[in-house]
Design a protein around this motif. Structure first.
Motif, PDB file in Angstrom:
ATOM      1  N   SER A   1       0.849  -1.201   0.000  1.00 16.39           N
ATOM      2  CA  SER A   1       0.000   0.000   0.000  1.00 16.39           C
ATOM      3  C   SER A   1       0.878   1.242   0.000  1.00 16.39           C
ATOM      4  O   SER A   1       2.102   1.156   0.184  1.00 16.39           O
ATOM      5  N   GLY A   2       0.221   2.398  -0.153  1.00 13.81           N
ATOM      6  CA  GLY A   2       0.947   3.661  -0.149  1.00 13.81           C
ATOM      7  C   GLY A   2       1.506   4.000   1.219  1.00 13.81           C
ATOM      8  O   GLY A   2       2.645   4.459   1.337  1.00 13.81           O
ATOM      9  N   THR A   3       0.706   3.786   2.224  1.00 14.93           N
ATOM     10  CA  THR A   3       1.162   4.139   3.576  1.00 14.93           C
ATOM     11  C   THR A   3       2.385   3.311   3.942  1.00 14.93           C
ATOM     12  O   THR A   3       3.337   3.813   4.544  1.00 14.93           O
ATOM     13  N   GLU A   4       2.410   2.050   3.540  1.00 14.83           N
ATOM     14  CA  GLU A   4       3.574   1.202   3.845  1.00 14.83           C
ATOM     15  C   GLU A   4       4.812   1.642   3.061  1.00 14.83           C
ATOM     16  O   GLU A   4       5.929   1.523   3.558  1.00 14.83           O
TER      17      GLU A   4
ATOM     18  N   SER B   1      -0.593  18.063   3.637  1.00 18.17           N
ATOM     19  CA  SER B   1      -0.123  16.855   2.951  1.00 18.17           C
ATOM     20  C   SER B   1      -0.963  15.658   3.374  1.00 18.17           C
ATOM     21  O   SER B   1      -1.696  15.705   4.369  1.00 18.17           O
ATOM     22  N   PHE B   2      -0.838  14.578   2.609  1.00 15.33           N
ATOM     23  CA  PHE B   2      -1.431  13.308   3.017  1.00 15.33           C
ATOM     24  C   PHE B   2      -0.479  12.193   2.615  1.00 15.33           C
ATOM     25  O   PHE B   2      -0.136  12.058   1.438  1.00 15.33           O
ATOM     26  N   HIS B   3      -0.066  11.395   3.612  1.00 17.26           N
ATOM     27  CA  HIS B   3       0.887  10.330   3.314  1.00 17.26           C
ATOM     28  C   HIS B   3       0.410   8.953   3.775  1.00 17.26           C
ATOM     29  O   HIS B   3       1.143   7.976   3.634  1.00 17.26           O
TER      30      HIS B   3
ATOM     31  N   LEU C   1       7.690  15.464   0.019  1.00 20.37           N
ATOM     32  CA  LEU C   1       6.793  16.318  -0.769  1.00 20.37           C
ATOM     33  C   LEU C   1       5.956  15.490  -1.727  1.00 20.37           C
ATOM     34  O   LEU C   1       6.468  14.549  -2.347  1.00 20.37           O
ATOM     35  N   GLU C   2       4.695  15.843  -1.865  1.00 21.08           N
ATOM     36  CA  GLU C   2       3.892  15.315  -2.976  1.00 21.08           C
ATOM     37  C   GLU C   2       4.040  16.321  -4.128  1.00 21.08           C
ATOM     38  O   GLU C   2       3.865  17.519  -3.902  1.00 21.08           O
ATOM     39  N   PRO C   3       4.317  15.871  -5.351  1.00 22.34           N
ATOM     40  CA  PRO C   3       4.378  16.825  -6.469  1.00 22.34           C
ATOM     41  C   PRO C   3       3.052  17.567  -6.667  1.00 22.34           C
ATOM     42  O   PRO C   3       3.032  18.702  -7.128  1.00 22.34           O
TER      43      PRO C   3
ATOM     44  N   PHE D   1       9.899  12.138  -2.724  1.00 19.45           N
ATOM     45  CA  PHE D   1       8.588  12.478  -3.300  1.00 19.45           C
ATOM     46  C   PHE D   1       7.602  11.353  -3.012  1.00 19.45           C
ATOM     47  O   PHE D   1       7.931  10.174  -3.218  1.00 19.45           O
ATOM     48  N   ASP D   2       6.431  11.727  -2.579  1.00 22.34           N
ATOM     49  CA  ASP D   2       5.330  10.777  -2.455  1.00 22.34           C
ATOM     50  C   ASP D   2       4.539  10.846  -3.752  1.00 22.34           C
ATOM     51  O   ASP D   2       3.805  11.804  -4.000  1.00 22.34           O
ATOM     52  N   GLU D   3       4.733   9.824  -4.588  1.00 26.26           N
ATOM     53  CA  GLU D   3       4.037   9.772  -5.887  1.00 26.26           C
ATOM     54  C   GLU D   3       2.950   8.691  -5.864  1.00 26.26           C
ATOM     55  O   GLU D   3       2.600   8.136  -6.904  1.00 26.26           O
ATOM     56  N   VAL D   4       2.446   8.416  -4.674  1.00 26.64           N
ATOM     57  CA  VAL D   4       1.402   7.387  -4.543  1.00 26.64           C
ATOM     58  C   VAL D   4       0.204   7.731  -5.429  1.00 26.64           C
ATOM     59  O   VAL D   4      -0.335   6.871  -6.113  1.00 26.64           O
ATOM     60  N   GLN D   5      -0.177   9.005  -5.425  1.00 31.81           N
ATOM     61  CA  GLN D   5      -1.348   9.385  -6.220  1.00 31.81           C
ATOM     62  C   GLN D   5      -0.965   9.975  -7.578  1.00 31.81           C
ATOM     63  O   GLN D   5      -1.678   9.825  -8.565  1.00 31.81           O
ATOM     64  N   THR D   6       0.188  10.638  -7.645  1.00 35.62           N
ATOM     65  CA  THR D   6       0.562  11.346  -8.877  1.00 35.62           C
ATOM     66  C   THR D   6       1.326  10.471  -9.856  1.00 35.62           C
ATOM     67  O   THR D   6       1.449  10.813 -11.030  1.00 35.62           O
TER      68      THR D   6
ATOM     69  N   ALA E   1       2.101   3.613  -5.244  1.00 35.05           N
ATOM     70  CA  ALA E   1       1.073   2.596  -4.910  1.00 35.05           C
ATOM     71  C   ALA E   1      -0.069   2.810  -5.895  1.00 35.05           C
ATOM     72  O   ALA E   1       0.182   2.934  -7.095  1.00 35.05           O
ATOM     73  N   LYS E   2      -1.283   2.865  -5.428  1.00 27.40           N
ATOM     74  CA  LYS E   2      -2.467   3.126  -6.259  1.00 27.40           C
ATOM     75  C   LYS E   2      -2.404   2.462  -7.637  1.00 27.40           C
ATOM     76  O   LYS E   2      -2.656   1.286  -7.751  1.00 27.40           O
ATOM     77  N   GLY E   3      -2.021   3.185  -8.694  1.00 27.60           N
ATOM     78  CA  GLY E   3      -2.124   2.662 -10.051  1.00 27.60           C
ATOM     79  C   GLY E   3      -1.212   1.492 -10.384  1.00 27.60           C
ATOM     80  O   GLY E   3      -1.432   0.797 -11.376  1.00 27.60           O
TER      81      GLY E   3
HETATM   82  C1  LIG Z   1      -0.151  10.950  -1.719  1.00 24.09           C
HETATM   83  C2  LIG Z   1      -0.630   9.757  -0.959  1.00 24.09           C
HETATM   84  N1  LIG Z   1       0.219   9.089  -0.184  1.00 24.09           N
HETATM   85  C3  LIG Z   1      -0.150   8.004   0.504  1.00 24.09           C
HETATM   86  C4  LIG Z   1      -1.443   7.532   0.458  1.00 24.09           C
HETATM   87  C5  LIG Z   1      -1.831   6.326   1.233  1.00 24.09           C
HETATM   88  O1  LIG Z   1      -1.983   5.227   0.380  1.00 24.09           O
HETATM   89  P1  LIG Z   1      -2.753   3.928   0.873  1.00 24.09           P
HETATM   90  O2  LIG Z   1      -4.184   4.307   1.100  1.00 24.09           O
HETATM   91  O3  LIG Z   1      -2.556   2.931  -0.228  1.00 24.09           O
HETATM   92  O4  LIG Z   1      -2.101   3.476   2.140  1.00 24.09           O
HETATM   93  C6  LIG Z   1      -2.378   8.199  -0.347  1.00 24.09           C
HETATM   94  C7  LIG Z   1      -3.769   7.745  -0.406  1.00 24.09           C
HETATM   95  O5  LIG Z   1      -4.674   8.442  -0.808  1.00 24.09           O
HETATM   96  C8  LIG Z   1      -1.965   9.347  -1.071  1.00 24.09           C
HETATM   97  O6  LIG Z   1      -2.815  10.036  -1.841  1.00 24.09           O
END
Ligand SMILES: Cc1ncc(COP(=O)(O)O)c(C=O)c1O
Length: 404
Positions: free
Chosen positions: A105-108, A138-140, A190-192, A223-228, A252-254
């Motif tokens: 997952s993204g959080t991991e 931010s959201f991580h 940073l998230e882009p 960079f947190d590119e989980v969403q971008t 993560a995500k995609g």
């Molecule tokens: C930028 C970003 N980082 C991390 C996460 C967390 O990802 P996950 O829900 O897969 O743990 C998200 C989820 O929306 C996110 O948008």
């Protein structure tokens, strides 16, 4: 067959009430469309919160999963699998990063980055560098480390104490960043684009300046590119727009097209930090998830989905901008975002939740960002007609909602 209402009632008695799902029970999908158990059709512009890179029920992905399930689902981290090695090699080839750690997952993936940051300086004998710098809004993620670097008080409430050694600065403000990054800083996160924070796009200059600030101070830049990431902005990684190469990034995500998978990508510079035994995951990067990841990349290439994300993203942007410019839709205050991560900020005189629910009642699914932005993050194989339908319905919804 059970109805939406019957299943919803069971769900309300059965689940931990930490989400707020509507009484629509989804049962099937295809491309950008989903159907509930009663056969009602919806246009899915939530994209499973920016996850459905290749759309619902893509036959290539479905077949890859079925084949892999019949071959080898799991190995644990005691062994490599062919699929994981193939996917890791593809990711390094496509991103410029040198090494990969797979999570679920993204959080991991962000937890891994947090540990990488501190451990990197520890292995270099610099015990002082433990601070993590992140940004307001931010959201991580939701695990304790990731939530600690998430700059939104509502996610911290009742869960304290947070991880110590975290400092927050305003996003987009290079001077503020320069003021806090120093000899105690392990890494800057940073998230882009701050996606959950309201689809706030960083300027290329801000990201370049962040790189300079980190280099001058001896801090790492992540960079947190989980969403971008994964084509969402019209480039494989959003970092490509600025040309900035961080020391590591999370994905993560995609990446799995809907199958749970995340990744931390790192440069050789930091490769010595997480040595044997310092971090791990039982499921992370299992062959089933990695087979999904490989199928997603194959589909990206065959159907030119990153290019489609750029083209359709530009089209979506024009349509949303026209909606904001339309004087008959005063609820549409501002267009935000890029590529297939865009939204409309709802004017403060209107309730964004009412707009969101109204749109859903018109059978278009979206997601809220930052509390007041109706977010669209459709599959990267979205078609022009889908964009037309989503924006047309959004216009109707925004026109119809009353002032607060
Ligand atoms: C930028 C970003 N980082 C991390 C996460 C967390 O990802 P996950 O829900 O897969 O743990 C998200 C989820 O929306 C996110 O948008």
């Amino acid at each position: 067959m059970a109805t939406n209402r019957e299943l919803y009632e069971t769900a309300q008695k059965t689940f931990v009430p930490n989400y707020r799902q509507p009484p629509i029970i989804l049962a099937r999908g295809e491309g950008c469309r989903v159907w509930d158990v009663e056969g009602n059709e919806y246009l899915d512009f939530s994209g499973g919160i920016a996850v459905l890179s290749v759309g619902h029920a893509h036959p290539t992905l479905a077949k890859a999963l079925a084949d892999q399930a019949a071959r080898l689902i799991h190995t644990s981290n005691l062994f490599f699998s062919d699929r994981a090695i193939e996917l890791a090699a593809e990711l390094t080839k496509r991103t410029g990063f040198d090494r990969v750690y797979f999570s679920n997952s993204g959080t991991e993936a962000n937890e891994a980055l947090i540990k990488l940051a501190r451990r990197y300086h520890h292995t270099r004998g610099d015990a002082r560098r433990v601070e993590l710098v992140a940004t307001h809004k931010s959201f991580h993620g939701r695990t304790m480390g990731a939530v600690s670097i998430t700059g939104q008080a509502k996610y911290h409430e009742g869960f304290g104490p947070m991880l110590p050694g975290v400092r927050f600065v305003d996003y987009g403000d290079a001077d503020a960043l320069r003021a806090v990054v120093g000899p105690d800083t392990a890494a800057v996160f940073l998230e882009p684009i701050q996606a959950e924070g309201g689809i706030i796009v960083a300027s290329n200059e801000y990201l370049r300046e962040a790189r300079r600030i980190c280099d001058e101070a001896g801090a790492l830049l992540f960079f947190d590119e989980v969403q971008t990431g994964y084509g969402r902005t019209g480039r494989f990684l959003a970092r490509e727009w600025s040309g900035v190469m961080p020391d590591a990034c999370s994905l993560a995500k995609g990446i799995g097209g809907g199958v749970p998978l995340g990744a931390m990508l790192i440069t050789e510079k930091v490769a010595g930090a997480l040595t044997t035994g310092t971090h791990g995951s039982t499921f992370g990067g299992n062959p089933l998830a990695c087979a999904a990841g490989l199928a997603v990349l194959r589909i990206f290439d065959e159907e030119k989905l990153v290019e489609n994300a750029e083209t359709m993203g530009r089209y979506l942007g024009e349509k949303l901008a026209a909606l904001v410019a339309d004087a008959s839709i005063p609820a549409a205050a501002e267009r935000r975002g890029m590529g297939l991560l865009q939204g409309i900020r709802v004017d403060a005189a209107y309730d964004p939740m009412v707009a969101y629910q109204q749109l859903r009642s018109q059978r278009v699914l979206s997601a809220i960002a930052g509390g007041d932005v109706i977010r669209f993050a459709p599959a990267l194989n979205v078609k022009r007609a889908d964009v037309d339908q989503a924006v047309e319905q959004l216009a109707i919804a925004l026109r119809s909602i009353p002032k607060k």
